[in-house]
Design a protein around this motif. Structure first.
Motif, PDB file in Angstrom:
ATOM      1  N   LEU A  27       9.338   5.114   9.686  1.00 35.27           N
ATOM      2  CA  LEU A  27       8.191   4.349   9.364  1.00 35.27           C
ATOM      3  C   LEU A  27       8.150   3.427   8.291  1.00 35.27           C
ATOM      4  CD1 LEU A  27       4.960   5.765   9.557  1.00 35.27           C
ATOM      5  CD2 LEU A  27       6.933   7.208   9.820  1.00 35.27           C
ATOM      6  N   HIS A  28       9.068   4.353   6.538  1.00 32.75           N
ATOM      7  CA  HIS A  28       8.812   3.611   6.134  1.00 32.75           C
ATOM      8  C   HIS A  28       9.904   2.825   5.303  1.00 32.75           C
ATOM      9  CE1 HIS A  28      12.019   6.602   5.905  1.00 32.75           C
ATOM     10  NE2 HIS A  28      12.168   6.422   4.714  1.00 32.75           N
ATOM     11  N   LEU A  29      10.622   2.623   6.569  1.00 31.66           N
ATOM     12  CA  LEU A  29      11.806   2.048   6.609  1.00 31.66           C
ATOM     13  C   LEU A  29      11.418   0.585   7.576  1.00 31.66           C
ATOM     14  CD1 LEU A  29      15.149   3.725   6.462  1.00 31.66           C
ATOM     15  CD2 LEU A  29      14.339   2.663   4.445  1.00 31.66           C
ATOM     16  N   GLU A  30      10.969   0.746   8.382  1.00 34.48           N
ATOM     17  CA  GLU A  30      10.219  -0.538   9.239  1.00 34.48           C
ATOM     18  C   GLU A  30       9.494  -1.849   8.787  1.00 34.48           C
ATOM     19  OE1 GLU A  30      10.024   1.146  13.579  1.00 34.48           O
ATOM     20  OE2 GLU A  30      10.787   2.910  12.350  1.00 34.48           O
ATOM     21  N   GLN A  31       8.111  -0.570   8.503  1.00 32.52           N
ATOM     22  CA  GLN A  31       7.382  -1.362   7.710  1.00 32.52           C
ATOM     23  C   GLN A  31       6.920  -0.823   6.623  1.00 32.52           C
ATOM     24  OE1 GLN A  31       2.686  -1.742   9.303  1.00 32.52           O
ATOM     25  NE2 GLN A  31       4.518  -3.733  10.797  1.00 32.52           N
ATOM     26  N   PRO A  32       7.568  -1.141   5.377  1.00 32.67           N
ATOM     27  CA  PRO A  32       7.725  -0.407   4.268  1.00 32.67           C
ATOM     28  C   PRO A  32       6.616  -0.540   3.257  1.00 32.67           C
ATOM     29  CG  PRO A  32       9.917  -2.071   3.796  1.00 32.67           C
ATOM     30  CD  PRO A  32       9.243  -1.713   5.847  1.00 32.67           C
ATOM     31  N   ASP A  33       6.103  -2.294   3.448  1.00 34.01           N
ATOM     32  CA  ASP A  33       4.407  -2.786   2.952  1.00 34.01           C
ATOM     33  C   ASP A  33       3.706  -1.853   2.961  1.00 34.01           C
ATOM     34  OD1 ASP A  33       6.063  -4.493   0.790  1.00 34.01           O
ATOM     35  OD2 ASP A  33       6.064  -5.657   2.886  1.00 34.01           O
ATOM     36  N   ALA A  34       3.105  -1.700   4.167  1.00 35.73           N
ATOM     37  CA  ALA A  34       2.686  -1.331   4.954  1.00 35.73           C
ATOM     38  C   ALA A  34       1.779   0.365   4.391  1.00 35.73           C
ATOM     39  CB  ALA A  34       2.206  -0.971   6.114  1.00 35.73           C
ATOM     40  N   VAL A  35       3.294   0.738   5.063  1.00 37.98           N
ATOM     41  CA  VAL A  35       3.104   1.969   4.429  1.00 37.98           C
ATOM     42  C   VAL A  35       3.105   2.456   3.288  1.00 37.98           C
ATOM     43  CG1 VAL A  35       4.862   4.375   4.444  1.00 37.98           C
ATOM     44  CG2 VAL A  35       4.638   3.280   6.516  1.00 37.98           C
ATOM     45  N   LEU A  36       3.662   2.284   1.987  1.00 41.79           N
ATOM     46  CA  LEU A  36       3.716   1.850   0.804  1.00 41.79           C
ATOM     47  C   LEU A  36       1.912   1.846   0.878  1.00 41.79           C
ATOM     48  CD1 LEU A  36       4.679   2.258  -1.464  1.00 41.79           C
ATOM     49  CD2 LEU A  36       4.724   0.161  -2.309  1.00 41.79           C
ATOM     50  N   ARG A  37       1.438   0.824   1.625  1.00 42.70           N
ATOM     51  CA  ARG A  37       0.141   0.129   0.447  1.00 42.70           C
ATOM     52  C   ARG A  37      -0.902   1.664   1.290  1.00 42.70           C
ATOM     53  NH1 ARG A  37       0.676  -4.358   2.219  1.00 42.70           N
ATOM     54  NH2 ARG A  37       0.075  -4.161   4.711  1.00 42.70           N
ATOM     55  N   HIS A  38      -0.750   2.782   2.358  1.00 43.77           N
ATOM     56  CA  HIS A  38      -1.188   3.588   2.596  1.00 43.77           C
ATOM     57  C   HIS A  38      -1.086   4.431   1.426  1.00 43.77           C
ATOM     58  CE1 HIS A  38      -3.276   2.153   6.250  1.00 43.77           C
ATOM     59  NE2 HIS A  38      -2.224   2.236   6.847  1.00 43.77           N
ATOM     60  N   VAL A  39       0.266   4.727   1.130  1.00 45.30           N
ATOM     61  CA  VAL A  39      -0.089   6.226  -0.160  1.00 45.30           C
ATOM     62  C   VAL A  39      -0.643   6.179  -1.426  1.00 45.30           C
ATOM     63  CG1 VAL A  39       2.363   6.799  -0.965  1.00 45.30           C
ATOM     64  CG2 VAL A  39       2.638   6.431   1.335  1.00 45.30           C
ATOM     65  N   LEU A  40      -0.204   4.243  -1.893  1.00 41.22           N
ATOM     66  CA  LEU A  40      -1.078   3.899  -3.350  1.00 41.22           C
ATOM     67  C   LEU A  40      -2.588   3.768  -2.739  1.00 41.22           C
ATOM     68  CD1 LEU A  40       0.863   1.029  -3.989  1.00 41.22           C
ATOM     69  CD2 LEU A  40       1.406   2.844  -4.789  1.00 41.22           C
ATOM     70  N   ARG A  41      -2.927   3.570  -1.906  1.00 38.31           N
ATOM     71  CA  ARG A  41      -4.442   3.789  -1.238  1.00 38.31           C
ATOM     72  C   ARG A  41      -4.813   5.326  -1.648  1.00 38.31           C
ATOM     73  NH1 ARG A  41      -6.613   5.670   3.277  1.00 38.31           N
ATOM     74  NH2 ARG A  41      -4.870   5.274   4.098  1.00 38.31           N
ATOM     75  N   PHE A  42      -4.134   6.219  -1.079  1.00 30.75           N
ATOM     76  CA  PHE A  42      -4.344   7.363  -1.328  1.00 30.75           C
ATOM     77  C   PHE A  42      -3.935   8.083  -2.546  1.00 30.75           C
ATOM     78  CE2 PHE A  42      -2.366  11.569  -0.574  1.00 30.75           C
ATOM     79  CZ  PHE A  42      -3.653  12.371  -0.448  1.00 30.75           C
TER      80      PHE A  42
END
Length: 315
Positions: free
Chosen positions: A297-312
């Motif tokens: 998932l971090h390669l498929e939709q990296p921007d969305a995954v990174l948003r969750h990680v940065l918010r966390f």
């Protein structure tokens, strides 16, 4: 929690994503070896600030974290992606162990060798298992934890025994116990690995240059057998009582604020296996199931995954 897909406005606001092959070998992505736990770990790193360790899984390697660590660096973090033990020539486990306990100890040793008091851990697949073990062994060295695509707790072990759907998804684990595995995986330019990527992340196609780099990793002397050892040791308990005690500690409750992300279309691990894992996280767990995403998932939709990680990380 079921996450919604990013809006068009959110996607336009993102810094453009760059695939791993677009990065030069030198520049802001730095390469070096870090001595830890008896091994010289090749690492890729970028940025300065709080340490974030990004841990890869199978069949993958640290290079596919490059876009992720680049983005983390631009957000003010020191992002480091090490190779897991066994994933480079000369990287065979000194103690012969490829169990979660050993990789968790590697993570803690890397944090110390990098000169940090603690780190955020972001682990995918086998890298998630390493992150869970590290946090269980010493929560004081782990500031926050993010797990991707492989859940934590006894539910996963139970699924291997009693869940027919997961047994079907995990067919490769059982095949890896055989002596045919090395030969089969290498046939036709590692077509076996291509099949896993297709089954695990339907609709996602690894770029040709990234596929070539990945095959080069597994084509190095000894690396494939060492990578398979993770699975060949998965279902066999250690014979040493002292190691058994440490493994019990490394699979216990996690006292670290944690985030877990899983895709609904994951062909490797069912997202349902992560239901109820909150009981293993004594300092809280946010679980996010992301629609339409597979195992990588971090390669498929990296921007969305990174948003969750940065918010966390910023919460």
């Amino acid at each position: 929690m079921i996450a919604s897909a990013p809006s068009a406005e959110q996607r336009r606001a993102d810094v453009p994503w760059r695939s791993p092959e677009s990065y030069p070998a030198t520049g802001h992505i730095r390469k070096r070896a870090v001595r830890a736990n008896g091994l010289d770990f090749p690492v890729l790193e970028a940025g300065n600030g709080p340490l974030v360790l990004c841990l890869h899984g199978f069949p993958d390697h640290a290079q596919n974290w490059i876009p992720f660590i680049d983005r983390l660096a631009r957000e003010g973090y020191w992002a480091v992606a090490p190779a897991l033990r066994g994933y480079w020539v000369g990287g065979a486990a000194p103690d012969g162990s490829y169990r979660a306990l050993a990789t968790g100890q590697d993570v803690l040793a890397l944090i110390e060798s990098l000169g940090a008091e603690h780190a955020v851990l972001v682990g995918h697949d086998l890298g998630a298992r390493a992150a869970y073990a590290a946090a269980s062994l010493d929560a004081t060295r782990v500031r926050k934890l993010v797990g991707l695509a492989v859940p934590y707790g006894k539910g996963l072990t139970t699924a291997f025994v009693a869940d027919g759907d997961q047994q079907r998804r995990s067919w490769y684990m059982f095949f890896f116990q055989t002596r045919l595995a090395e030969m089969a995986i290498q046939l036709n330019d590692f077509a076996f690995l291509d099949r896993l990527w297709r089954e695990w992340s339907p609709g996602y196609v690894l770029a040709a240059s990234d596929r070539s780099a990945l095959n080069e990793t597994f084509g190095q002397p000894g690396v494939l057998t060492q990578a398979l050892a993770y699975y060949r040791q998965l279902f066999t308990p250690p014979s040493d009582p002292a190691v058994q005690a440490l493994e019990a500690l490394a699979s216990g409750p996690i006292a670290v604020p944690s985030l877990y992300l899983h895709g609904t279309e994951d062909g490797c691990m069912s997202a349902q296996l992560s239901e109820g894992m909150e009981t293993m996280f004594t300092h809280g767990l946010e679980r996010v199931v992301m629609p339409g995403l597979g195992h990588f998932l971090h390669l498929e939709q990296p921007d969305a995954v990174l948003r969750h990680v940065l918010r966390f990380l910023r919460s």
